[in-house]
Design a protein around this motif. Structure first.
Motif, PDB file in Angstrom:
ATOM      1  N   ALA A 116       0.839  -1.193   0.000  1.00 61.49           N
ATOM      2  CA  ALA A 116       0.000   0.000   0.000  1.00 61.49           C
ATOM      3  C   ALA A 116       0.877   1.248   0.000  1.00 61.49           C
ATOM      4  O   ALA A 116       1.933   1.287   0.636  1.00 61.49           O
ATOM      5  N   SER A 117       0.432   2.265  -0.716  1.00 54.27           N
ATOM      6  CA  SER A 117       1.183   3.520  -0.788  1.00 54.27           C
ATOM      7  C   SER A 117       1.051   4.290   0.522  1.00 54.27           C
ATOM      8  O   SER A 117      -0.025   4.311   1.152  1.00 54.27           O
ATOM      9  N   ASN A 118       2.145   4.972   0.921  1.00 60.80           N
ATOM     10  CA  ASN A 118       2.073   5.791   2.132  1.00 60.80           C
ATOM     11  C   ASN A 118       1.248   7.056   1.912  1.00 60.80           C
ATOM     12  O   ASN A 118       0.981   7.791   2.862  1.00 60.80           O
ATOM     13  N   GLU A 119       0.840   7.317   0.652  1.00 62.60           N
ATOM     14  CA  GLU A 119      -0.062   8.438   0.397  1.00 62.60           C
ATOM     15  C   GLU A 119      -1.399   8.245   1.111  1.00 62.60           C
ATOM     16  O   GLU A 119      -2.095   9.213   1.425  1.00 62.60           O
ATOM     17  N   LEU A 120      -1.765   6.996   1.364  1.00 61.19           N
ATOM     18  CA  LEU A 120      -3.035   6.720   2.033  1.00 61.19           C
ATOM     19  C   LEU A 120      -3.064   7.278   3.456  1.00 61.19           C
ATOM     20  O   LEU A 120      -4.144   7.475   4.023  1.00 61.19           O
ATOM     21  N   ASN A 121      -1.907   7.530   4.022  1.00 61.10           N
ATOM     22  CA  ASN A 121      -1.865   8.134   5.361  1.00 61.10           C
ATOM     23  C   ASN A 121      -2.436   9.552   5.351  1.00 61.10           C
ATOM     24  O   ASN A 121      -2.855  10.061   6.397  1.00 61.10           O
ATOM     25  N   ASP A 122      -2.420  10.182   4.168  1.00 60.07           N
ATOM     26  CA  ASP A 122      -2.910  11.558   4.055  1.00 60.07           C
ATOM     27  C   ASP A 122      -4.317  11.627   3.465  1.00 60.07           C
ATOM     28  O   ASP A 122      -4.772  12.702   3.066  1.00 60.07           O
ATOM     29  N   ARG A 123      -5.020  10.515   3.394  1.00 60.97           N
ATOM     30  CA  ARG A 123      -6.344  10.504   2.779  1.00 60.97           C
ATOM     31  C   ARG A 123      -7.372  11.270   3.638  1.00 60.97           C
ATOM     32  O   ARG A 123      -7.160  11.519   4.823  1.00 60.97           O
ATOM     33  N   TRP A 124      -8.461  11.629   3.004  1.00 62.08           N
ATOM     34  CA  TRP A 124      -9.584  12.267   3.702  1.00 62.08           C
ATOM     35  C   TRP A 124     -10.180  11.266   4.685  1.00 62.08           C
ATOM     36  O   TRP A 124     -10.471  10.120   4.333  1.00 62.08           O
TER      37      TRP A 124
END
Length: 333
Positions: free
Chosen positions: A208-216
């Motif tokens: 999983a991408s660490n971008e998901l940590n910044d999701r809404w």
């Protein structure tokens, strides 16, 4: 009736040598124009088919390359030599060729549109996240028209080209007494690329991408992030903005929206090599020469911070390059 495509080509080149042969180089310029390009066009149903091949296109392409070698510094104990090559390219579609109404062709760079270079691509216009559920929102106000059905760029925005417009390769060698340090690197700029979606299907081969940590996650997050919420319920229901009623899924549109476009420039150091020739007195009676060396392949890449650690070359379809370290000894008898 179909005719042969016609191509006009001009190539000009020059070799030069100045400063007492200390600077030598070659310059080339080329121009290519193709008319009567064969493409597909829609025709009335009365003809018995929906499309046919016609001569309806004009494409021009021009570019240049410059290469030279120079020795800026040469002393008894030190030498610096430099070899480099530059190249630039630009092209332009001069008339409308194949039209395509699908947004997928607009995002992958396969649409040829008059006034734009080959390889141009378009993206959906992202307008933010829904404050209620975190779903992505877009400006699709011009998508439900007959003109948009033939040309997807009517409701999308131009982002640039996916092909580099300027490249530079540089080779340098530094020598100081018995030490030698050659290196070479490559610069590519002028192109843009989409980031992968962090919501792409995960597998045993992809984390999983660490971008998901910044999701809404909750109302108010739309002011700090452009990463949609986990697709469930209303935020993943299909949209129907097109005249033909084809569905558009929000995460697909978000993945190919302007907020996911980044500059794909990079500088790659291909290899470093450090070598040392042992003094003659150390090997007298044993060998004619002995050189020790250490080589590092693919040691460093400098790239746009917007790429979030990804390798731009891999994003453009190339295989990942491995990083290798090697030590050697060369003995001549």
């Amino acid at each position: 009736d179909l005719k042969w495509e016609k191509t006009f080509t001009v190539n000009l080149g020059a070799n030069f040598s100045i400063l007492g042969n200390k600077l030598n180089g070659t310059f080339n310029w080329y121009y290519k124009k193709t008319v009567d390009v064969i493409t597909s066009a829609k025709v009335p149903y009365e003809t018995g088919t929906t499309s046919m091949y016609v001569n309806d296109g004009e494409v021009s392409n021009q570019g240049w390359d410059l290469s030279f070698t120079v020795i800026p510094i040469r002393t008894k104990d030190f030498m610096w030599s430099l070899g480099t090559s530059f190249s630039g390219n630009s092209n332009n579609v001069k008339s409308e060729v194949e039209k395509n109404g699908t947004w997928k062709h607009a995002t992958d760079g396969s649409i040829a549109k008059a006034g734009y270079p080959v390889g141009s691509f378009w993206a959906f216009k992202f307008t933010g996240l829904d404050p209620e559920n975190g779903g992505p929102l877009f400006d699709l106000s011009r998508a439900n028209t007959s003109k948009a059905a033939e040309d997807a760029t009517e409701y999308m925005i131009y982002m640039g080209t996916r092909e580099p417009t300027f490249t530079v390769g540089i080779n340098m060698v530094f020598r100081w007494k018995r030490f030698s340090f050659p290196l070479n690197f490559y610069i590519s700029r002028g192109n843009y690329e989409f980031l992968d979606s962090p919501y792409e299907m995960l597998s045993e081969f992809k984390n999983a991408s660490n971008e998901l940590n910044d999701r809404w996650r909750e109302p108010g997050d739309e002011t700090r992030t452009n990463i949609p919420s986990i697709p469930v319920g209303k935020n993943c229901q299909p949209l129907y903005p097109f005249e033909n009623g084809v569905a558009l899924y929000p995460l697909d549109a978000w993945q190919y929206s302007d907020v996911r476009v980044v500059n794909a420039w990079y500088i790659r150091f291909n290899d470093f090599r450090f070598s040392y020739n042992l003094p003659d007195k150390w090997i007298k009676g044993f060998a004619k020469s002995v050189a020790l060396s250490c080589t590092v392949t693919n040691p460093l890449q400098i790239k746009s911070k917007d790429f979030k650690g990804r390798d731009p070359e891999v994003a453009l379809g190339s295989q990942p390059r491995s990083q290798n370290f090697s030590f050697g000894i060369n003995v001549s008898f």
